[in-house]
Write an enzyme that holds these catalytic residues in place. Structure first.
Site, PDB file in Angstrom:
ATOM      1  CB  CYS A 100      -0.587   0.648   0.957  1.00 38.41           C
ATOM      2  SG  CYS A 100      -0.233  -0.232   2.987  1.00 38.41           S
ATOM      3  CG  HIS A 321      -4.159   0.510   4.395  1.00 36.48           C
ATOM      4  ND1 HIS A 321      -3.556   0.127   3.228  1.00 36.48           N
ATOM      5  CD2 HIS A 321      -4.887   1.514   4.028  1.00 36.48           C
ATOM      6  CE1 HIS A 321      -4.114   0.654   2.871  1.00 36.48           C
ATOM      7  NE2 HIS A 321      -5.548   1.385   2.538  1.00 36.48           N
TER       8      HIS A 321
END
Length: 386
Positions: A100, A321
């Site tokens: 990510c 994330h």
């Protein structure tokens, strides 16, 4: 098109060049540069060479800490493929967890091209609904900027697969079917880099290994030695546990240097006995910013070089994330009046997002201390750090 006066040799050359250029019908809309003329393509100063086993080992050591490690399935299936939902056509889709950090950094740079590439200070929201040709062009420019910045604005290396092994894996090296096939293309002019990426953008956009190719390309553009010297600790790596991107890799993509920290400049710590530990941070104002939930919890401090970037686009680091927060008003970072009340857009390529997320921020309102503070969304905590 063949010139009637061309020799057979020249005609063959032109055919090859024409086959290289991937021309789509949509390009006739005028939103993307016309295919460069043949003389330009023939003059590309790109020097290509195959990867060898020693370089592949060094890459794996830098990425994973061991030449016996391989890219996970999450990395192998990930390219920079765009969303087909009409409201989210600007968005890159993440298939599984892991890379990510790379995806969010590229997403932010694509948005920079999409929203702020022309001279308009503030943009109409319709810029977030680009044609397929235009968003591909923005992806080309974003990748070129990332690689050129890593190469200190002097060079860039684009790693592309050849489809066959370039060396025989031996000794302490585990083959993964990708690194062994790479050809490294070295550009020393930005114009050549752009044209070369335009010719090969399908390798990054459609894949299948786009994410890995960019990661290897940005490391080699910076050089393995310089990346290692950027680290606070020489044994650091760029891909951590569970296949997550480390802060060093995210910083390399955003700023061109793989430093370990997000504060400004360098901090020297006196460890006693005359030993000084140097912690390296961000040395100049970044194009793209970063906000971190870790700062809300007082684990780190994000310096103003990342917190107040040149463009109102931020990576959001929250609970392992990375996602992206952005504003269409460039004045947000320079005009206090704009900063009183404004809209932020949020995009997370992994969250199966199916519609636009737009938040209105009003900084003139005083927010009462909420006793049930744990109910505040992590994204809001990140925004408040700014």
């Amino acid at each position: 098109r063949k010139s009637p006066t061309s020799t057979g040799y020249k005609e063959d050359q032109m055919k090859e060049v024409l086959e290289l250029a991937d021309v789509e019908d949509e390009e006739t809309t005028g939103e993307i540069n016309k295919t460069p003329d043949l003389s330009t393509l023939c003059m590309l100063q790109i020097v290509s060479k195959a990867i060898d086993i020693s370089l592949a080992k060094e890459l794996k050591n830098l990425l994973f800490g061991s030449s016996l490690c391989c890219f996970s399935e999450e990395w192998k299936i990930q390219s920079f493929t765009f969303n087909n939902i009409p409201q989210l056509k600007y968005g890159i889709v993440q298939k599984k967890g892991g890379p990510c950090g790379v995806l969010a950094a590229v997403q932010a740079c694509v948005l920079q091209q999409l929203i702020f590439a022309d001279s308009n200070r503030n943009r109409d929201p319709r810029c977030l609904q680009p044609s397929e040709a235009h968003r591909t062009k923005c992806l080309c420019s974003a990748l070129a900027d990332i690689l050129w910045r890593a190469g200190s604005h002097e060079k860039a290396i684009v790693a592309l697969p050849s489809g066959r092994q370039q060396f025989t894996p031996t000794g302490k090296y585990k083959a993964d079917g990708i690194l062994e096939t790479l050809i490294l293309h070295n550009a020393t002019r930005y114009e050549d880099l752009i044209v070369f990426l335009q010719q090969n953008i399908h390798q990054f956009e459609i894949g299948p290994y786009g994410c890995i190719l960019l990661t290897v390309s940005v490391i080699l553009s910076r050089s393995i030695n310089l990346v290692r010297n950027d680290f606070d600790v020489l044994t650091n790596r760029l891909i951590g546990s569970h296949g997550y991107c480390t802060q060093e890799l995210v910083n390399l993509l955003l700023t061109g240097k793989a430093v370990s920290n997000v504060f400004n400049n360098v901090i020297e710590l006196d460890s006693g006995n005359g030993n000084i530990t140097i912690l390296k941070g961000i040395t100049s104002r970044s194009d793209i910013g970063l906000l971190s939930l870790f700062e809300h919890y007082d684990v780190c401090q994000v310096g103003c070089y990342l917190k107040t970037p040149k463009y109102p686009i931020w990576l959001v680091c929250s609970e392992s994330h990375f996602s992206v927060l952005f504003c269409l008003e460039k004045d947000l970072l320079s005009d206090w009046k704009t900063g009183r009340r404004f809209d932020l857009y949020y995009y997370d390529g992994l969250a199966n997002q199916d519609e636009e997320i737009r938040l209105t921020v009003d900084t003139t309102q005083v927010c009462p201390e909420n006793k049930e503070n744990d109910l505040t969304p992590p994204l809001e905590h990140c925004i408040r750090t700014k």
